[in-house]
Design a protein around this motif. Sequence first.
Motif, short mmCIF file in Angstrom:
data_model
loop_
_atom_site.label_atom_id
_atom_site.label_comp_id
_atom_site.label_asym_id
_atom_site.label_seq_id
_atom_site.Cartn_x
_atom_site.Cartn_y
_atom_site.Cartn_z
N HIS A 95 1.15 -1.01 0.10
CA HIS A 95 -0.11 0.08 0.06
C HIS A 95 1.04 1.19 0.05
O HIS A 95 2.01 1.37 0.49
CB HIS A 95 -0.91 0.02 1.19
CG HIS A 95 -2.13 1.17 1.07
ND1 HIS A 95 -2.01 2.40 1.93
CD2 HIS A 95 -3.00 1.02 0.86
CE1 HIS A 95 -2.83 2.96 1.53
NE2 HIS A 95 -3.90 2.38 0.90
N ASN A 105 -1.84 0.86 7.43
CA ASN A 105 -1.89 0.18 6.31
C ASN A 105 -0.96 -0.89 5.82
O ASN A 105 -0.25 -0.99 4.63
CB ASN A 105 -1.71 1.35 5.09
CG ASN A 105 -2.30 2.68 5.53
OD1 ASN A 105 -3.80 2.77 5.47
ND2 ASN A 105 -1.72 3.74 5.87
N TYR A 240 -9.87 -1.53 1.68
CA TYR A 240 -8.70 -1.84 0.77
C TYR A 240 -9.05 -2.43 -0.32
O TYR A 240 -8.04 -2.73 -1.38
CB TYR A 240 -7.57 -2.33 1.14
CG TYR A 240 -6.86 -1.47 2.44
CD1 TYR A 240 -6.08 -0.28 2.39
CD2 TYR A 240 -7.41 -1.60 3.83
CE1 TYR A 240 -5.79 0.35 3.39
CE2 TYR A 240 -6.90 -0.85 5.21
CZ TYR A 240 -6.04 0.13 4.67
OH TYR A 240 -5.58 1.04 5.78
N GLU A 242 -11.08 -1.47 -3.28
CA GLU A 242 -10.88 -0.65 -4.58
C GLU A 242 -9.31 -0.37 -4.75
O GLU A 242 -8.94 -0.63 -5.86
CB GLU A 242 -11.52 0.62 -4.23
CG GLU A 242 -13.01 0.38 -4.24
CD GLU A 242 -13.79 0.17 -5.54
OE1 GLU A 242 -13.16 0.18 -6.47
OE2 GLU A 242 -14.80 -0.47 -5.46
N TRP A 243 -8.48 -0.15 -3.69
CA TRP A 243 -7.02 -0.21 -4.06
C TRP A 243 -6.57 -1.36 -4.60
O TRP A 243 -5.75 -1.26 -5.48
CB TRP A 243 -6.33 0.16 -2.91
CG TRP A 243 -4.83 0.11 -2.72
CD1 TRP A 243 -3.82 0.89 -3.42
CD2 TRP A 243 -4.15 -1.15 -2.42
NE1 TRP A 243 -2.71 0.26 -3.55
CE2 TRP A 243 -2.83 -0.69 -2.68
CE3 TRP A 243 -4.55 -2.15 -1.63
CZ2 TRP A 243 -1.64 -1.68 -2.35
CZ3 TRP A 243 -3.52 -3.07 -1.39
CH2 TRP A 243 -2.14 -2.79 -1.61
N ASN A 246 -7.60 -1.68 -8.20
CA ASN A 246 -6.74 -0.98 -9.34
C ASN A 246 -5.26 -1.42 -9.46
O ASN A 246 -4.86 -1.27 -10.51
CB ASN A 246 -6.64 0.44 -8.47
CG ASN A 246 -7.82 1.46 -8.85
OD1 ASN A 246 -8.79 1.05 -9.25
ND2 ASN A 246 -7.60 2.88 -8.43
N PRO A 267 -10.22 4.33 -3.77
CA PRO A 267 -8.98 3.58 -4.11
C PRO A 267 -7.55 4.30 -3.45
O PRO A 267 -6.57 3.56 -3.25
CB PRO A 267 -8.90 3.28 -5.50
CG PRO A 267 -9.47 4.84 -5.86
CD PRO A 267 -10.75 4.93 -5.03
N ASN A 268 -7.83 5.55 -2.78
CA ASN A 268 -7.05 6.17 -2.29
C ASN A 268 -6.95 6.15 -0.79
O ASN A 268 -6.24 6.92 -0.23
CB ASN A 268 -6.59 7.48 -2.89
CG ASN A 268 -6.45 7.50 -4.53
OD1 ASN A 268 -5.53 6.74 -4.87
ND2 ASN A 268 -6.93 8.14 -5.23
N SER A 270 -6.51 5.60 3.25
CA SER A 270 -5.21 5.32 4.06
C SER A 270 -5.92 5.53 5.35
O SER A 270 -6.87 6.35 5.71
CB SER A 270 -4.15 5.96 3.76
OG SER A 270 -4.28 7.50 3.80
#
Length: 283
Positions: A95, A105, A240, A242-243, A246, A267-268, A270
Amino acid sequence: MAETDEPAAGQQSRLLKRLETSAITKQKGAILFANGKPTSCEVALNSNLMGYVAANCLSYMPDGSVDMSKKYQVMVSDGTTTSLGMFDVSSATPHFKYDPATFANNLAFLKFNTGATRLWKNYIGANRADWTSKFFVSRGVNNGSPMPAWNPAQAVVESGDITAQCASASPLFASNTNDFVCTSQVVTTSSACALPYSSMYGVRDPDLAVAALYSHSVIIGDGLCKYTQIYNYYTLLSSYLEWGGNVAKATIYLYVADGKYVNNNNPNYSMVTPSGKPTGLVV
């Protein structure tokens, strides 16, 4: 991120009916290997091609990139002691806000079994409001030949709510309670040293799905072999997804019972960086 032939991250599914801790034998699982040796790190599978692992399970170069010379592999189980294969990791992406000092994270996304077609998919438990209980799970292998063999998975039902104690011990947990679960339970072994469970499954009787991976512990004492209290923290995967989608350029599937539930689609995402320090030894 969605594949062209699949719906976006967050597709929901009902699972087969399960209830007892022995039901973990119906769930595919995996652990990470490095340089041919098993680690204690479980991989939360998304399919036979990819999954999540704790970022601190990987080694890093001075520039912060993953040291891929370690020859990472993922060994996959059908849930029992039957192996579905050992697969080389082609990419490992921590991450972007992973902090090795605080374990914030603490997730990385793995791609493996490159070139194969997707044979199955695995669902991530997302909505903790659905869960009637939690299973803490440990997977491991022995020194079989010509390749390691799976030991039976161990699972235990969460006992008691120690949220207040976990928050008091860890500012990171206190600032991000929606991103962690915490327990003092450890695997029963013949050793005097504590061995935390490697993952957590959300249970909605009679269903279950992997929902969190072991991140770190805060110990009141001198270490895992000499302590008076231990708090084990598990990073929930739901924020997490969507992250991970991606990174994978693929669909990440989740399991929920509430059809109106909306998962974190940032997706971003944290964690909040806390001030203050843990009250014990962080390992």
